[in-house]
Motif scaffolding. Structure first.
Motif, PDB file in Angstrom:
ATOM      1  N   TRP A 195       0.843  -1.193   0.000  1.00 30.70           N
ATOM      2  CA  TRP A 195       0.000   0.000   0.000  1.00 30.70           C
ATOM      3  C   TRP A 195       0.876   1.240   0.000  1.00 30.70           C
ATOM      4  CZ3 TRP A 195       0.722  -3.166   4.152  1.00 30.70           C
ATOM      5  CH2 TRP A 195       1.104  -2.609   5.375  1.00 30.70           C
ATOM      6  N   ARG A 196       0.257   2.376  -0.268  1.00 33.59           N
ATOM      7  CA  ARG A 196       0.974   3.639  -0.377  1.00 33.59           C
ATOM      8  C   ARG A 196       0.365   4.679   0.563  1.00 33.59           C
ATOM      9  NH1 ARG A 196       0.966   2.305  -6.189  1.00 33.59           N
ATOM     10  NH2 ARG A 196       3.137   2.020  -6.866  1.00 33.59           N
ATOM     11  N   HIS A 197       1.182   5.664   0.907  1.00 33.31           N
ATOM     12  CA  HIS A 197       0.668   6.834   1.610  1.00 33.31           C
ATOM     13  C   HIS A 197      -0.483   7.438   0.793  1.00 33.31           C
ATOM     14  CE1 HIS A 197       3.769   6.972   4.649  1.00 33.31           C
ATOM     15  NE2 HIS A 197       4.735   7.225   3.811  1.00 33.31           N
ATOM     16  N   PRO A 198      -1.523   7.993   1.416  1.00 33.28           N
ATOM     17  CA  PRO A 198      -1.736   8.102   2.862  1.00 33.28           C
ATOM     18  C   PRO A 198      -2.567   6.956   3.438  1.00 33.28           C
ATOM     19  CG  PRO A 198      -3.375   9.416   1.745  1.00 33.28           C
ATOM     20  CD  PRO A 198      -2.526   8.781   0.663  1.00 33.28           C
ATOM     21  N   GLN A 199      -2.784   5.883   2.662  1.00 33.88           N
ATOM     22  CA  GLN A 199      -3.566   4.767   3.184  1.00 33.88           C
ATOM     23  C   GLN A 199      -2.878   4.124   4.382  1.00 33.88           C
ATOM     24  OE1 GLN A 199      -3.856   5.072  -0.326  1.00 33.88           O
ATOM     25  NE2 GLN A 199      -5.976   5.628   0.018  1.00 33.88           N
ATOM     26  N   MET A 200      -3.700   3.726   5.342  1.00 31.33           N
ATOM     27  CA  MET A 200      -3.287   2.786   6.368  1.00 31.33           C
ATOM     28  C   MET A 200      -3.799   1.425   5.926  1.00 31.33           C
ATOM     29  SD  MET A 200      -1.600   4.718   8.398  1.00 31.33           S
ATOM     30  CE  MET A 200      -1.337   3.786   9.918  1.00 31.33           C
ATOM     31  N   PRO A 201      -3.257   0.326   6.462  1.00 38.88           N
ATOM     32  CA  PRO A 201      -3.659  -0.979   5.936  1.00 38.88           C
ATOM     33  C   PRO A 201      -5.137  -1.306   6.102  1.00 38.88           C
ATOM     34  CG  PRO A 201      -2.243  -1.207   7.881  1.00 38.88           C
ATOM     35  CD  PRO A 201      -2.182   0.219   7.460  1.00 38.88           C
ATOM     36  N   TRP A 202      -5.821  -0.645   7.044  1.00 37.97           N
ATOM     37  CA  TRP A 202      -7.261  -0.872   7.190  1.00 37.97           C
ATOM     38  C   TRP A 202      -8.061   0.048   6.272  1.00 37.97           C
ATOM     39  CZ3 TRP A 202      -3.882   0.258  11.126  1.00 37.97           C
ATOM     40  CH2 TRP A 202      -3.770   1.607  11.488  1.00 37.97           C
ATOM     41  N   ASP A 203      -7.387   0.973   5.576  1.00 34.02           N
ATOM     42  CA  ASP A 203      -8.062   1.815   4.585  1.00 34.02           C
ATOM     43  C   ASP A 203      -8.056   1.145   3.218  1.00 34.02           C
ATOM     44  OD1 ASP A 203      -8.496   3.902   6.431  1.00 34.02           O
ATOM     45  OD2 ASP A 203      -6.509   4.723   6.047  1.00 34.02           O
ATOM     46  N   GLY A 204      -6.862   0.812   2.743  1.00 34.17           N
ATOM     47  CA  GLY A 204      -6.760   0.225   1.419  1.00 34.17           C
ATOM     48  C   GLY A 204      -5.417  -0.446   1.201  1.00 34.17           C
ATOM     49  N   THR A 205      -5.432  -1.686   0.765  1.00 33.66           N
ATOM     50  CA  THR A 205      -4.218  -2.428   0.455  1.00 33.66           C
ATOM     51  C   THR A 205      -4.419  -3.165  -0.868  1.00 33.66           C
ATOM     52  OG1 THR A 205      -5.029  -4.240   1.824  1.00 33.66           O
ATOM     53  CG2 THR A 205      -3.428  -2.772   2.832  1.00 33.66           C
ATOM     54  N   GLU A 206      -3.314  -3.600  -1.462  1.00 32.96           N
ATOM     55  CA  GLU A 206      -3.368  -4.379  -2.690  1.00 32.96           C
ATOM     56  C   GLU A 206      -2.776  -5.762  -2.433  1.00 32.96           C
ATOM     57  OE1 GLU A 206      -1.379  -2.255  -5.780  1.00 32.96           O
ATOM     58  OE2 GLU A 206      -2.722  -0.516  -5.668  1.00 32.96           O
ATOM     59  N   LEU A 207      -3.441  -6.778  -2.965  1.00 36.06           N
ATOM     60  CA  LEU A 207      -2.987  -8.156  -2.847  1.00 36.06           C
ATOM     61  C   LEU A 207      -2.379  -8.587  -4.174  1.00 36.06           C
ATOM     62  CD1 LEU A 207      -2.731 -10.968  -1.594  1.00 36.06           C
ATOM     63  CD2 LEU A 207      -5.165 -11.337  -2.123  1.00 36.06           C
ATOM     64  N   TRP A 208      -1.096  -8.934  -4.133  1.00 38.16           N
ATOM     65  CA  TRP A 208      -0.361  -9.329  -5.328  1.00 38.16           C
ATOM     66  C   TRP A 208       0.081 -10.785  -5.223  1.00 38.16           C
ATOM     67  CZ3 TRP A 208       0.724  -6.225  -9.594  1.00 38.16           C
ATOM     68  CH2 TRP A 208       0.380  -4.871  -9.473  1.00 38.16           C
ATOM     69  N   VAL A 209       0.225 -11.411  -6.368  1.00 35.65           N
ATOM     70  CA  VAL A 209       0.788 -12.757  -6.480  1.00 35.65           C
ATOM     71  C   VAL A 209       1.769 -12.765  -7.641  1.00 35.65           C
ATOM     72  CG1 VAL A 209       0.325 -15.173  -7.031  1.00 35.65           C
ATOM     73  CG2 VAL A 209      -1.182 -13.962  -5.479  1.00 35.65           C
ATOM     74  N   ALA A 210       2.897 -13.435  -7.455  1.00 30.78           N
ATOM     75  CA  ALA A 210       3.874 -13.604  -8.533  1.00 30.78           C
ATOM     76  C   ALA A 210       4.466 -15.000  -8.441  1.00 30.78           C
ATOM     77  CB  ALA A 210       4.977 -12.548  -8.438  1.00 30.78           C
ATOM     78  N   THR A 211       4.951 -15.502  -9.557  1.00 30.36           N
ATOM     79  CA  THR A 211       5.683 -16.767  -9.544  1.00 30.36           C
ATOM     80  C   THR A 211       7.116 -16.493  -9.113  1.00 30.36           C
ATOM     81  OG1 THR A 211       6.205 -16.523 -11.898  1.00 30.36           O
ATOM     82  CG2 THR A 211       4.248 -17.809 -11.321  1.00 30.36           C
ATOM     83  N   MET A 212       7.743 -17.495  -8.499  1.00 29.74           N
ATOM     84  CA  MET A 212       9.122 -17.364  -8.043  1.00 29.74           C
ATOM     85  C   MET A 212      10.023 -18.242  -8.902  1.00 29.74           C
ATOM     86  SD  MET A 212       9.222 -17.019  -3.913  1.00 29.74           S
ATOM     87  CE  MET A 212      10.818 -16.230  -4.016  1.00 29.74           C
ATOM     88  N   SER A 213      11.094 -17.636  -9.400  1.00 31.91           N
ATOM     89  CA  SER A 213      12.059 -18.383 -10.194  1.00 31.91           C
ATOM     90  C   SER A 213      12.908 -19.270  -9.290  1.00 31.91           C
ATOM     91  CB  SER A 213      12.964 -17.413 -10.956  1.00 31.91           C
ATOM     92  OG  SER A 213      13.816 -16.731 -10.044  1.00 31.91           O
ATOM     93  N   ASP A 214      13.686 -20.132  -9.900  1.00 32.01           N
ATOM     94  CA  ASP A 214      14.576 -20.986  -9.118  1.00 32.01           C
ATOM     95  C   ASP A 214      15.586 -20.164  -8.328  1.00 32.01           C
ATOM     96  OD1 ASP A 214      13.296 -23.216 -10.041  1.00 32.01           O
ATOM     97  OD2 ASP A 214      14.733 -23.594 -11.663  1.00 32.01           O
ATOM     98  N   GLU A 215      15.896 -18.960  -8.815  1.00 36.32           N
ATOM     99  CA  GLU A 215      16.853 -18.089  -8.123  1.00 36.32           C
ATOM    100  C   GLU A 215      16.181 -17.250  -7.042  1.00 36.32           C
ATOM    101  OE1 GLU A 215      16.499 -18.119 -11.511  1.00 36.32           O
ATOM    102  OE2 GLU A 215      18.097 -19.624 -11.719  1.00 36.32           O
ATOM    103  N   GLY A 216      14.843 -17.302  -6.948  1.00 35.14           N
ATOM    104  CA  GLY A 216      14.132 -16.560  -5.908  1.00 35.14           C
ATOM    105  C   GLY A 216      13.650 -15.198  -6.324  1.00 35.14           C
ATOM    106  N   THR A 217      13.718 -14.860  -7.609  1.00 36.10           N
ATOM    107  CA  THR A 217      13.179 -13.588  -8.081  1.00 36.10           C
ATOM    108  C   THR A 217      11.705 -13.753  -8.428  1.00 36.10           C
ATOM    109  OG1 THR A 217      13.856 -14.075 -10.355  1.00 36.10           O
ATOM    110  CG2 THR A 217      15.410 -12.842  -8.961  1.00 36.10           C
ATOM    111  N   LEU A 218      10.987 -12.631  -8.476  1.00 37.67           N
ATOM    112  CA  LEU A 218       9.551 -12.659  -8.755  1.00 37.67           C
ATOM    113  C   LEU A 218       9.294 -12.373 -10.228  1.00 37.67           C
ATOM    114  CD1 LEU A 218       8.125 -10.758  -5.640  1.00 37.67           C
ATOM    115  CD2 LEU A 218       8.428 -13.213  -5.969  1.00 37.67           C
ATOM    116  N   GLN A 219       8.357 -13.117 -10.790  1.00 39.87           N
ATOM    117  CA  GLN A 219       8.016 -12.975 -12.203  1.00 39.87           C
ATOM    118  C   GLN A 219       6.506 -12.914 -12.363  1.00 39.87           C
ATOM    119  OE1 GLN A 219       9.839 -16.516 -13.813  1.00 39.87           O
ATOM    120  NE2 GLN A 219      11.868 -15.566 -13.955  1.00 39.87           N
TER     121      GLN A 219
END
Length: 658
Positions: A195-219
């Motif tokens: 989330w970003r300013h000025p939101q607090m987590p009970w105001d607004g958040t975003e839920l993301w999902v990504a795949t993880m490579s064998d090296e541990g990076t997100l794709q």
């Protein structure tokens, strides 16, 4: 026959020393095979947090060294300070904020370097970690304080575990805040919140999902749910790889799921049955809070709030139905589960917070570790009543009322007790109707107590939380005052002996009530309370630095309104006695907030006491501090209202006491 004596003078079985000695802070239970772990905050050890383990044999032992304090400073409030798997624990040490590793149960480190730090010395704080067994890494939130004079940078990082201490490789960045990174069961996907300013987590958040490579990076990161007006809480995975989370998109935090590996992921409710006015989420003030956990591939163990009270239940994820667990214990902020039991911290009106193992079928509970071992006679325990009362704007507000209670004493039928109105901190938190020895300290002496869930409190839906938006210092104050007026009308409080007290944001509400409504209360107690909201807007740590944008308005554009809401600028209106308590290492509410208020009250000639504590921060943790505060506050009320409390109290200095 009970002794007849004035309210406030009763001899109590609860001394301040007893309250402090019985005040273990319990939280963050975790399971690792047959072992159960949790954190204990120990006032007798200077407030140190200790990781504790109960083995399969039932033996309980400390895990972390005596010179370590398991506590993270991310967001200043911390939480999520340890994680354990296969007998190996990783934890943040408060003193240097490095992550340490140790074999918690005599387990082999399996080729990993010996116990010790896994992150280097530096200006990084870590929290909310998950162990990536597949890649021998930790994935966690990191707060980078290396740029002096600038806001710390928060990212998700991956920390190598198979070599020298590693500060972490950034795998997600660009948002102001991150939390709750969680790996899918097969280790191929990572979910997280941002989330970003000025939101607090009970105001607004975003839920993301990504795949993880064998090296541990997100794709291929993908936004699953959330936004500036939708709060997502506790994303995680089912055993078969579905993503579960709580969302308040309907106005109440409810449980949802999504098959993120499908061609077009959609979001569906978990429950098919309608549940009115229920909350399956909490405002995320700390990392690691949980309201649900899988017991087996088909069943969830969940905690939910209804009208301010929390219940334990199981959910059949295929049938979409909920079944309450038959227990009177209220689950607090943490839980996990086995196929047969909930492992949680729970309490009730006459049971102190306890690490508990509750049978999901019968509700039978094994008390593993209680925050208090005191055997207090039930005849001395004040059981709270949930009350609803009218407040400004035709709205109904909520509170818990505790009548005076002591089996050895009574008062004359014509007497009315002094009333202590408690304004909880946060302010976006919630007071609960569970045993609190500090509340019983007052009720067993003949005080009535009302603990108010004013507008802005959680547990009553998003609309109730948002009553406080742009109205901090007004709605909360009105609700506290109207709780007192309601109890006066009910004949349950003495209108000439009304007291308001609170800590942090509750301290601000206390000071605002005393200044802007001087005709109501006869005394007030502020614990590290805010007296100058403009100074607070300038000096806040990152997590809360834009909190006041929605509580009052954007700063400095609305500078005049900040001044109008600051009690320090209207001290001329204050007309009653005031006592202030302050930690001198407080980074959330700096000490000058209380010091300036004390100086102003002193200059006006009002009875005022100011008590400061070396080594204390935001929220007191040391036994000596707790004792000094309780005794000092009782002594203060006795001096102000001209009665003699029972027992021997150490006098405090009260300026201008006539």
């Amino acid at each position: 026959m009970p002794t007849v004596a004035p309210y406030g003078t009763w001899t109590s079985p609860l001394t301040a020393q007893t309250v402090a000695a019985q005040g273990l802070r319990l939280g963050f239970p975790a399971l690792d095979g047959d072992d159960i772990y949790w954190l204990e905050g120990r006032p007798q050890e200077g407030g140190r947090n200790v990781l504790v383990r109960r083995g399969a044999s039932g033996t309980i032992a400390d895990v972390t060294p005596r010179d370590h304090n398991v506590r993270s400073r991310v967001h200043e409030y911390g939480g999520g300070a340890y994680v354990v798997s296969n007998g190996i624990a990783y934890y943040s040490n408060f003193g240097d904020q490095r992550i340490y590793r140790l074999a918690a149960s005599g387990a082999s480190l399996k080729g990993l370097p010996h116990s010790g730090p896994v992150t280097p010395e530096g200006t990084w704080f870590y929290a909310d970690a998950v162990i990536d067994e597949r890649r021998q890494r930790l994935v966690c939130v990191r707060e980078d304080h290396s740029r002096e004079g600038h806001e710390p940078v928060t990212t998700l990082v991956s920390i190598r575990l198979d070599g020298e201490p590693d500060a972490g490789e950034v795998i997600a960045s660009g948002y102001d805040f991150y939390s709750t990174p969680r790996l899918s069961p097969d280790g191929t996907c990572l979910c997280w919140l941002s989330w970003r300013h000025p939101q607090m987590p009970w105001d607004g958040t975003e839920l993301w999902v990504a795949t993880m490579s064998d090296e541990g990076t997100l794709q291929n990161p993908e936004l699953i749910a959330g936004g500036p007006h939708e709060s997502i809480f506790q994303p995680g995975w089912s055993p078969d790889g579905l993503l579960y989370f709580a969302s308040d998109r309907t106005g109440w935090w409810s449980l949802y799921r999504s098959d993120v590996k499908s061609v077009k992921p959609d979001v569906k409710p978990v429950l098919w049955q309608a549940l009115d006015e229920t909350e399956f989420g909490r405002p995320q003030w700390m990392f690691g809070w949980a309201t649900w956990a899988f017991a087996d591939p088909r069943r969830i163990v969940a905690s939910y709030a209804h009208r301010g009270r929390w219940k334990l239940a199981t959910i059949d994820t295929e049938a979409g139905t909920l079944t309450d667990v038959p227990t009177d214990l209220e689950p607090l902020e943490w839980l996990t589960a086995t196929p047969t039991h909930a492992i949680h911290v729970a309490a009730s009106a006459d049971t102190p917070p306890t690490v508990a193992r509750t049978n999901l079928l019968t509700g039978g509970t094994e008390m593993i570790r209680a925050s208090s071992t005191l055997q207090l006679d039930r005849q001395h325990i004040s059981i709270p009543d949930a009350i609803e009362f009218p407040t400004e704007g035709g709205v109904t507000a909520h509170a818990f009322y505790y009548p005076p209670r002591n089996a050895d004493f009574s008062a004359l039928p014509s007497d009315r007790p002094p009333l202590i109105v408690i304004s909880h901190g946060g302010p976006t938190t919630q007071t609960k109707a569970v045993l609190d020895l500090q509340v019983q300290y007052w009720t067993s002496r003949g005080f009535a107590v009302v603990d108010v869930n004013y507008g802005g409190s959680s547990g009553y839906g998003r609309e109730y939380r948002e009553r406080l938006n742009w109205e901090w210092g007004i709605v909360d104050v009105d609700d506290n005052i109207n709780a007192a007026k309601y109890l006066i009308e009910e004949g349950k409080a003495d209108p000439d002996r009304l007291i308001i007290r609170g800590g942090s944001a509750g301290g601000y509400t206390t000071l605002a009530a005393l200044v802007f409504h001087p005709e109501v209360f006869g005394a007030g107690a502020s614990y590290y309370g805010v007296s100058d909201v403009e100074a607070l807007a300038k000096e806040r740590h990152k997590f809360e630095s834009r909190y006041l944008d929605t509580m009052i308005g954007p700063y400095p554009e609305m500078k005049d309104l900040y001044r109008e809401r600051s009690p320090i600028h209207f001290i001329d209106r204050l007309s009653c006695a005031l006592i202030l308590f302050q930690g001198l290492e407080d980074k959330v509410v700096p000490p000058d907030q209380s010091e300036r208020m004390a100086e102003a009250a002193r200059a006006k000639g009002l009875p005022v006491a100011y008590i400061a504590f070396e080594g204390e921060q935001h929220g007191f943790r040391k036994a000596d501090t707790i004792i000094r505060c309780l005794e000092g506050e009782l002594y203060f009320y006795g001096a102000v209202f001209r009665f003699s409390p029972a027992g021997t109290l150490t006098p405090i200095n009260i300026d201008n006491l006539g």
